[in-house]
Design an enzyme around this catalytic site. Structure first.
Site, PDB file in Angstrom:
ATOM      1  CB  THR A  85      44.608  33.797  48.837  1.00  0.00           C
ATOM      2  OG1 THR A  85      45.841  33.069  48.751  1.00  0.00           O
ATOM      3  CG2 THR A  85      44.390  34.259  50.263  1.00  0.00           C
ATOM      4  CG  ASP A 104      43.396  29.156  51.981  1.00  0.00           C
ATOM      5  OD1 ASP A 104      44.421  29.716  51.593  1.00  0.00           O
ATOM      6  OD2 ASP A 104      43.340  27.955  52.312  1.00  0.00           O
ATOM      7  NE  ARG A 160      65.076  28.501  20.272  1.00  0.00           N
ATOM      8  CZ  ARG A 160      65.654  29.178  21.278  1.00  0.00           C
ATOM      9  NH1 ARG A 160      64.946  30.071  21.960  1.00  0.00           N
ATOM     10  NH2 ARG A 160      66.916  28.966  21.576  1.00  0.00           N
ATOM     11  CB  THR A 181      39.251  40.187  54.329  1.00  0.00           C
ATOM     12  OG1 THR A 181      38.726  39.197  53.455  1.00  0.00           O
ATOM     13  CG2 THR A 181      40.557  39.685  54.908  1.00  0.00           C
ATOM     14  CD  GLU A 195      34.916  36.202  46.300  1.00  0.00           C
ATOM     15  OE1 GLU A 195      34.011  35.453  46.667  1.00  0.00           O
ATOM     16  OE2 GLU A 195      34.862  37.433  46.413  1.00  0.00           O
ATOM     17  N   GLY A 246      64.353  31.316  28.174  1.00  0.00           N
ATOM     18  CA  GLY A 246      64.675  32.699  28.536  1.00  0.00           C
ATOM     19  C   GLY A 246      63.650  33.686  28.024  1.00  0.00           C
ATOM     20  N   GLY A 285      39.456  45.985  48.201  1.00  0.00           N
ATOM     21  CA  GLY A 285      39.587  46.546  46.859  1.00  0.00           C
ATOM     22  C   GLY A 285      38.724  47.770  46.676  1.00  0.00           C
ATOM     23  CB  SER A 331      38.930  31.318  55.688  1.00  0.00           C
ATOM     24  OG  SER A 331      39.769  31.422  54.554  1.00  0.00           O
TER      25      SER A 331
END
Length: 691
Positions: free
Chosen positions: A470, A474, A362, A183, A472, A449, A222, A189
């Site tokens: 996104t 889009d 809950r 990239t 590998e 919460g 990366g 892409s």
């Protein structure tokens, strides 16, 4: 609160919708005691009209686990035994990066789990390890993927024996940490549009790697910012010529470029590396930006499986054109998409497990002067989570099928299988990661919460997973690839060509799908019919076939005035819907096959229930399409809606068993509100904040 559908509405009900709504609301607020029996524990209401399925979690889990569960358990147990390697709730970017590196080194060197060995030998085992590692920390999963699937994968898949001989052991044992530099700042892409260049110098027998402008800076790489020592750099291969042009562009190729000194770890001459900084998620991965200033590398550093340059500067390839070579190169890198689709299912399993266990725990509100009921007893909550649970099961079987097809492709190299895997991986990666991203927010909301507390993991899961949509490829671009392939297969159908396996239904029964709907079957609304796999799959495929035929007609019409690109853009939303519809058809077909193959009767019944909910929920969500073409009559649409609600209730009754069958220990889910033991959940949660 639980809605009990009346399977046989009266004429008065049909004629008086207001009265009917009041009656239903009354049932919500005051469940009729003669129709449902009270339960113990969390006051779940068990419908007397149909008994709850008796499901053995063990049998269902055994069927779900797959053949590589043992290696996943080794991963889980190793990190459980090393509290110092577990990612804390609060951690800085720099500390997270160093922890991730220690985690990966520990996995490889201490636990003795060597993922690289399975990238080519047994891909299904590699993906199983990747899923487990991602469950420990998604940053660790991505860092492992960069090292072994991307950097290591290019050496294995794009290189030749000289490259594996030189680099395999160092990649395997982590002595050669590396990057995947594809990239760029201006291109992601559109890989064929990359601007980095690699010019061959015949005088020195070297390639010169250059970043010609800022737009060509390699970005989001990366392992580059801190740990990488090598990079696979994708660049346009330029050969000198004797004509007026001076150089000839041979298309994008991959090159091994050392970026740091192996001993001192200093940047090498001509290499400029900068940190991409703090990200929305995955901050354990050290993404960097790379610029190359006349960096010289030996000619042998060209990964030359599909194209080579001789000492005298001559180019040779087994493939005849730039486009063929480019397609072959990208075809070998499809494993990244397979891994993301598979790992995304692992993420949604964790999230839906936490959300459902908490929703069973809950309690809130209830009938007057009676104990509060669990929030999963509310129909609205079931509507949020039960179709999601069904989808998680559907995705599990679909991605298992994808991994099997990918493994077959790596062994056979059969052209049809290659094409099938390319389209299927693009579609499943796009569809599953998009669905998971949306579902993570719904899971957070369904826990109120307490879902907002970082310790309960929804925030980190959501942020870390978000980029799956996104990288590998889009998702919007990948869905267009699926649509393009469908159109190609559609054209070949009418020209007598062969179709890839995934599209077989177009060849076998497209004519019947495109014929006028049977006026009798459009009105059938019995439960047996609606739960018949043939009806469900026919409905999915009918929709896909209609979309495919109509978009083909629209493209032909608009091409006359707008040209091919303009016509494609005019029909883009239609094309994306087509791709999603097709992928849903594939997912459902694989789920139906999994149900039919299940050997245990109880597990099979549970899977059938979940599969029916997946199918009918999808049909209901797109009921407008079916109504518009009279595929489903009004009363049948109403019956589908009612049955979908009832199936959600039935799935809710076995929701605990279904999530327990994912077999995720508490030390893997790591969310106090999502513990298997309800007695321990609130205890751990209160202890976390200091009580």
């Amino acid at each position: 609160m639980m809605h009990i559908s009346n399977p046989n509405p009266t004429a008065e009900d049909e004629d008086q919708p207001i009265t009917r709504r009041i009656q239903r609301l009354s049932l919500h607020l005051n469940p009729a005691p003669n129709r449902c029996l009270p339960r113990s524990d969390l006051q779940m209401l068990s419908c007397a009209a149909r008994a709850k399925l008796n499901v053995s979690t063990q049998h269902l889990s055994d069927y779900m686990r797959g053949k590589h569960r043992d290696i996943q358990e080794r991963v889980f147990e190793y990190f459980n035994s090393r509290p110092d390697l577990q990612t804390p709730v609060e951690i800085s970017k720099d500390d997270h990066r160093e922890l991730c590196m220690r985690q990966l080194l520990g996995l490889v060197r201490e636990a003795g789990i060597r993922p690289f060995r399975y990238v080519a030998e047994d891909p299904s085992k590699y993906f199983a390890i990747a899923e487990a590692v991602g469950s420990v920390d998604m940053s660790l999963g991505i860092k492992m993927g960069v090292q072994y699937s991307l950097w290591g994968g290019t050496v294995l898949n794009l290189g030749t024996k000289k490259h594996t001989d030189k680099y395999y052991e160092g990649i395997d044992n982590m002595e050669y940490p590396g990057c995947f530099a594809m990239t760029e700042l201006h291109h992601g892409s559109n890989v064929q549009g990359l601007q980095t260049v690699a010019t061959f110098d015949p005088l020195t027998d070297e390639f010169i790697i250059d970043t010609p402008n800022d737009g060509a800076i390699k970005w989001w790489i990366g392992n580059a910012a801190v740990h990488g020592k090598f990079a696979t750099v994708f660049a346009k291969l330029m050969l000198p010529t004797h004509d007026t042009k001076g150089v000839s562009d041979m298309g994008v190729h991959a090159f091994i470029v050392p970026i740091r000194d192996l001993k001192t770890h200093q940047m090498l001459p001509g290499i400029e590396i900068h940190d991409c900084g703090h990200k929305v998620g995955l901050n354990g991965v050290d993404n960097g930006a790379l610029r190359f200033r006349s960096v010289r590398i030996p000619r042998d550093n060209l990964l030359n499986r599909f194209g080579d340059v001789s000492r005298d500067g001559k180019y040779t390839s087994i493939l005849p054109s730039i486009n063929k070579r480019f397609a072959a190169m990208l075809g070998e890198l499809v494993g990244g998409r397979v891994g993301l689709a598979y790992s995304s299912v692992g993420v949604i399993k964790i999230a839906v497990t936490i959300a459902i266990r908490y929703s069973l725990l809950r309690q809130q509100f209830g009938p007057p002067k009676q104990p509060e009921i669990s929030i999963l007893d509310y129909q609205s909550h079931q509507h949020k989570l039960m179709p999601m649970l069904a989808s998680t099961y559907a995705f599990h079987f679909a991605t298992l099928h994808l991994v099997e097809k990918y493994s077959e492709m790596k062994k056979s190299h059969d052209e049809q299988v290659v094409g099938d895997v390319h389209a299927l991986s693009a579609g499943l990666k796009a569809y599953v990661t998009s669905y998971t991203a949306k579902s993570l927010s719904i899971c957070r909301e369904s826990c109120g919460g307490h879902g907002y507390a970082a310790v309960n993991r929804f925030g980190s899961l959501r942020n870390d997973h978000d980029i799956f949509q996104t990288f590998e490829g889009d998702n919007t671009v990948l869905l267009q690839q699926v649509a393009m392939d469908l159109l190609k297969q559609y054209k070949e159908k009418f020209q007598g060509g062969t179709l890839a396996v995934t599209w077989n239904y177009l060849r076998e029964s497209m004519n019947s799908y495109l014929s006028q709907p049977n006026p009798v079957t459009t009105r059938w609304e019995g439960e047996d019919h609606l739960r018949d796999p043939k009806f469900q799959l026919d409905a999915f495929r009918y929709r896909t076939s209609r979309l495919l035929q109509s978009v083909a007609v629209r493209l032909r019409k608009h091409s006359k005035n707008l040209g091919s690109f303009g016509a494609w853009n005019r029909c883009l939303n239609h094309l994306l819907t087509l791709a999603e519809s097709h992928i849903e058809s594939v997912i459902l077909s694989k789920f139906i096959e999994a149900v039919q193959s299940c050997p245990d009767a109880g597990a099979c019944a549970a899977l059938k229930l979940v599969c029916d909910l997946y199918a009918l929920d999808r049909i209901w969500k797109d009921i407008g399409t079916y109504r518009n073409v009279d595929y489903v009559a009004p009363n049948k649409a109403k019956a589908i809606h009612k049955l979908t609600e009832y199936l959600s209730f039935q799935v809710r009754n076995i929701a605990r068993e279904l999530v327990d069958a994912f077999d995720l220990p508490d030390y893997v889910t790591r969310a106090p509100i999502g513990m298997q033991s309800t007695a321990e959940a609130y205890l751990q949660y209160t202890q976390f904040v200091g009580f």
